[in-house]
Write a protein that holds these residues in place. Structure first.
Motif: not given
Length: 188
Positions: A50-58
């Protein structure tokens, strides 16, 4: 791409030729907020930095409720490692919480790097080990804490994430309802 290279160099040494090879194996992927990087029921075929931003694991529980397991922000890798390594369908979704810029390695690219760069597997193993330790350290303390303490600890550990994540996702991660989270935030 420099963020990725600097991150890799924290775990091992690479010469310029190896760095150039790594850069040649990367694809840039832009995700819009709400887009999925990977989906449950599918075998993951790529790993993202991830260079920029936010991920979520769901995932969805047996009642059909969407549960956020954790968030992944800048300068971290994202993949369902178990499904990726074993080539089995994932039980989790990886979704963009914000617009994201990802540097993506395909399975083939990773295999090429492993076959070409002697220290590659060692670097990847150290990164994986660090990520697993961090994951355990995020989840273990939460099991014994009340909701207010979980929220305060989240704010303390991840101050840059708190205002970038929708309340519904944060409440799900903390294991509380959105209305409970709103009450906690008002009382603080």
């Amino acid at each position: 791409m420099d963020k990725l290279i600097n991150y890799l160099l924290e775990f091992g040494q690479l010469n310029q030729q190896q760095i150039d090879l790594i850069k040649g194996k990367i694809q840039v992927l832009e995700l819009k907020k709400g887009d999925y990087f990977s989906e449950a029921g599918k075998i993951p075929k790529q790993v993202a930095f991830i260079e920029e931003g936010i991920l979520r694991v769901c995932y969805y529980n047996s009642q059909g409720d969407e549960i956020t397991k954790y968030f992944i922000d800048e300068n971290n890798f994202a993949v369902d490692i178990n499904s990726f390594n074993q080539k089995i369908p994932s039980s989790e979704y990886v979704q963009a919480v914000t617009d994201c810029t990802l540097l993506v390695f395909s399975t083939e690219s990773l295999n090429d790097l492993s076959a070409t760069i002697i220290q590659w597997d060692g670097i990847i193993n150290k990164i994986t080990e660090k990520a697993l330790v961090e994951k355990v350290n995020k989840l273990s303390p939460m099991l014994a804490e009340d909701a207010t303490t979980r929220y305060l600890n989240f704010i303390e550990k991840f101050p840059s994430l708190a205002n970038r994540i929708p309340l519904s996702y944060l409440a799900s991660y903390l294991g509380i309802t959105q209305s409970s989270l709103s009450r906690i935030r008002k009382s603080i």
